[in-house]
Design an enzyme around this catalytic site. Structure first.
Site, PDB file in Angstrom:
ATOM      1  N   SER A 245      -0.191   0.633  16.596  1.00  0.00           N
ATOM      2  CA  SER A 245      -0.458   0.439  15.168  1.00  0.00           C
ATOM      3  C   SER A 245      -0.660  -1.035  14.885  1.00  0.00           C
ATOM      4  O   SER A 245      -0.081  -1.895  15.551  1.00  0.00           O
ATOM      5  CB  SER A 245       0.728   0.960  14.363  1.00  0.00           C
ATOM      6  OG  SER A 245       0.730   0.375  13.080  1.00  0.00           O
TER       7      SER A 245
ATOM      8  N   SER B 147       0.800  -1.225   0.000  1.00  0.00           N
ATOM      9  CA  SER B 147       0.000   0.000   0.000  1.00  0.00           C
ATOM     10  C   SER B 147       0.840   1.286   0.000  1.00  0.00           C
ATOM     11  O   SER B 147       1.684   1.483  -0.860  1.00  0.00           O
ATOM     12  CB  SER B 147      -0.938  -0.082   1.206  1.00  0.00           C
ATOM     13  OG  SER B 147      -1.806   0.986   1.262  1.00  0.00           O
TER      14      SER B 147
HETATM   15  P1  NG1 Z   1      -2.390   1.313  11.702  1.00  0.00           P
HETATM   16  O1  NG1 Z   1      -0.957   1.122  11.339  1.00  0.00           O
HETATM   17  O2  NG1 Z   1      -3.013   0.191  12.475  1.00  0.00           O
HETATM   18  O3  NG1 Z   1      -2.620   2.676  12.314  1.00  0.00           O
HETATM   19  C1  NG1 Z   1      -3.020   2.077   9.212  1.00  0.00           C
HETATM   20  C2  NG1 Z   1      -4.093   3.137   9.166  1.00  0.00           C
HETATM   21  C3  NG1 Z   1      -5.438   2.441   9.168  1.00  0.00           C
HETATM   22  C4  NG1 Z   1      -5.558   1.440   8.026  1.00  0.00           C
HETATM   23  C5  NG1 Z   1      -4.354   0.509   8.031  1.00  0.00           C
HETATM   24  C6  NG1 Z   1      -4.325  -0.437   6.854  1.00  0.00           C
HETATM   25  C7  NG1 Z   1      -4.156   5.363  10.213  1.00  0.00           C
HETATM   26  C8  NG1 Z   1      -3.977   6.149  11.444  1.00  0.00           C
HETATM   27  N1  NG1 Z   1      -4.007   4.029  10.328  1.00  0.00           N
HETATM   28  O4  NG1 Z   1      -3.238   1.293  10.354  1.00  0.00           O
HETATM   29  O5  NG1 Z   1      -6.444   3.394   9.107  1.00  0.00           O
HETATM   30  O6  NG1 Z   1      -5.721   2.088   6.791  1.00  0.00           O
HETATM   31  O7  NG1 Z   1      -3.125   1.234   8.073  1.00  0.00           O
HETATM   32  O8  NG1 Z   1      -3.609   0.022   5.775  1.00  0.00           O
HETATM   33  O9  NG1 Z   1      -4.419   5.914   9.141  1.00  0.00           O
HETATM   34 ZN    ZN Z   2      -3.515   1.263   0.059  1.00  0.00          ZN
END
Ligand code: NG1
Ligand code: ZN
Length: 551
Positions: free
Chosen positions: A506, A69
């Site tokens: 995260s 991504s």
């Molecule tokens: P994490 O790394 O759990 O914060 C991030 C995004 C999620 C989601 C995931 C999947 C933020 C703050 N967090 O997750 O919303 O999109 O990646 O790609 O944007």
């Molecule tokens: Zn993506």
């Protein structure tokens, strides 16, 4: 069980994909995601697992997407897509993690054996998978490892090539609904482009010509699919594609793309001489499932239109259409957000519609949105879509409009069900949706932006040795562990006007994220950094290395 695991083939091929001994893999909110060069064994094993998932679901086609991504180019990842195009069932995330961490081929085969028994997988069933990758340089080698996994277990595998994550989700649903009355579309990328562009053309027919749109493709796969989409749209909507350097080493997501814009809250430098005041621009992320819009005002000042603004724009439009179609009271539109939604948006939306806050991660948003007749979900980072329940879809096709105006609105709603990729957030589909709403409302970026005012906010990460000690409750808005930390955060937040802050681990990186907002910019920044400081101290960070801004 009619047949057994092809243990010999699995052993022989597994030996070519040994697990690195010092790594623990975790199937998180976005599948497995880490450095591309340590994922070889994971890919092989995911190949086997995807086939087992298909067998478990009676030979339905399972999707496998290789992407990381918005992450940097050296990262890569893999996730499974369930038959209706949605994320892998949560219970299987644990199985995926177990299989990925078996230390040796023997351990892997034993784990598979045990898993087949406990999950009651009938090995005589067929296994069907469809797979794709984004443009990352580590992709081809990882695809080869994945294909070994398919070969080992004897899956029928279809290669969808290099395409976006949402196209892969679309394909899974299209393949599994082929020939049924829920048929989702022709099961090819071309079928996807046809479906979206046909619906778009119907929706903007008779509207004034739409000015060209600047698109930052993040130097990723969106550049490839975006170009094909542009060809389908022709003069209806001219797409000005930028950051299309998919073969330039290090370019992917670098100083461009939806995540860069959202996190740094500024225009990609590469668009500085491109985007004109008043013109609409948008950024995709590396696999084209996130979208952030923006514009420059007369003074050249940058304004961001993120996932929250998209939700507000789209939800208001759909509510209006349901009213105009004579379906008010019959079809309920609802919103799903996460704690990262801007407080300004939550206030605006909650005054108008049913709204729900859920934990981060698309699967939580998606499932909550399924509870509404029409569920609009967007993460602030620009990932989201709109779901129409099957009851709603049936209602739309059987409803008898009593006036020509009702009939027009009803047709628009039906065309929206075709335009929107209901399997997952889709930057290209969302972009067309936004363009439809702007054309219908005669809105420029400025008018869209004025729906509500964003509260200044800041997102900070703190690198910690063990993120799993951070546990949350109340849709991640409060910490339950480490004990006492939430009380300290509360005490700090109270000192800031309009202050709000929360901390969560995260799901995709080894960090803890800190979000803060306040009425004034400098206060939002200060609050974020001070809470980050609390987290830093809590995990015993070296005071000498404490980042200066953590006050
Ligand atoms: P994490 O790394 O759990 O914060 C991030 C995004 C999620 C989601 C995931 C999947 C933020 C703050 N967090 O997750 O919303 O999109 O990646 O790609 O944007
Ligand atoms: Zn993506």
């Amino acid at each position: 069980m009619a047949s057994a695991l092809p243990v010999d083939a699995i052993r022989t091929l597994s030996e070519q994909h040994p697990k690195p001994s010092n790594v623990h893999f975790q199937y998180g909110t976005a599948g497995f995601r880490t450095l591309g060069n340590i994922l070889d064994s994971v890919m092989f094993r995911v190949g086997v697992l995807a086939a087992l998932r298909s067998k478990r679901l009676d030979g339905k086609t399972i999707g496998v997407m290789i992407t990381a991504s918005h992450n940097p180019e050296q990262d890569n990842g893999v996730k499974l897509v369930d038959p209706r195009g949605e994320m892998l069932e949560a219970a299987w995330e644990v199985h995926a993690t177990n299989l990925a961490n078996a230390a040796t081929t023997d351990a892997f085969v034993d784990a598979l054996d045990a898993f087949v028994k406990t999950a009651k997988i009938d090995l005589s069933k067929p296994a069907r998978v469809v797979y794709a990758r984004d443009t990352r340089p580590s992709g081809p080698a990882l695809i080869a490892a994945l294909e070994h996994g398919f070969k080992a277990i004897g899956a029928e595998a279809r290669n969808a090539g290099v395409t976006t994550t949402p196209v892969l989700h679309y394909l899974v649903k299209a393949i599994n609904t082929k020939g049924t009355k829920e048929e989702y579309g022709v099961d090819s990328e071309e079928g996807y482009l046809q479906k979206l562009s046909t619906a778009f053309k119907k929706l903007v027919a008779g509207k004034p010509a739409i000015p060209p749109l600047v698109i930052d493709c993040a130097n990723g796969v969106g550049a490839i699919v975006g170009e094909k989409l542009g060809a389908h749209l022709g003069d209806t909507l001219k797409l000005l594609l930028h950051n299309t350097a998919i073969d330039t080493a290090g370019a992917l997501n670098h100083a461009c793309g939806a995540d860069f814009v959202k996190t740094s809250q500024r225009l990609p430098p590469s668009l500085a001489s491109v985007l004109q005041p008043g013109q609409r621009g948008c950024s995709l992320d590396g696999d084209a499932d996130r979208l952030i819009y923006y514009y420059l005002d007369d003074r050249g000042q940058f304004h961001m239109l993120d996932g929250d603004k998209i939700a507000a724009l789209v939800a208001a439009f759909i509510v209006e259409l349901t009213k105009s179609a004579g379906l008010e009271g019959e079809i309920q539109v609802g919103i799903v957000q996460t704690a990262y939604a801007n407080g300004g948006s939550t206030k605006y939306l909650a005054e108008r519609l049913p709204i729900k806050c859920v934990s981060t991660g698309v699967k939580h948003l998606h499932h909550a949105a399924e509870h509404y007749d029409i569920g609009v979900y967007f993460e602030a980072n620009g990932h989201g879509t709109v779901l129409f329940s099957s009851d709603t879809t049936n209602k739309l096709s059987s409803h008898q409009p009593s006036t020509p105006a009702q009939s027009t609105a009803l047709n628009h709603l039906i065309n929206l069900t075709q335009l929107i990729n209901q399997t997952v957030g889709d930057a290209l589909s969302d972009m067309l949706l936004i363009e439809v709403v702007l054309a219908h409302k005669s809105y420029s970026g400025l008018e869209w932006d004025s729906l509500y005012v964003d509260l200044p906010n800041r997102l900070v990460k703190v690198v910690v040795p063990e993120r799993n000690i951070f546990k949350t409750a109340d849709a991640e808005r409060r910490l339950t562990s480490p004990p006492g930390l939430q009380a300290k955060i509360d005490e700090l937040v109270h000192r800031y006007e309009g202050g709000r802050s929360f901390v969560r681990p995260s799901g995709t990186e080894d960090v803890v994220r800190v979000y803060a907002e306040a009425t004034v910019r400098s206060q939002a920044d200060e609050l974020a950094f001070r809470v980050a400081g609390l987290v830093y101290d809590e995990v015993g960070g070296d005071p000498a290395k404490r980042p200066a801004e953590f006050l």
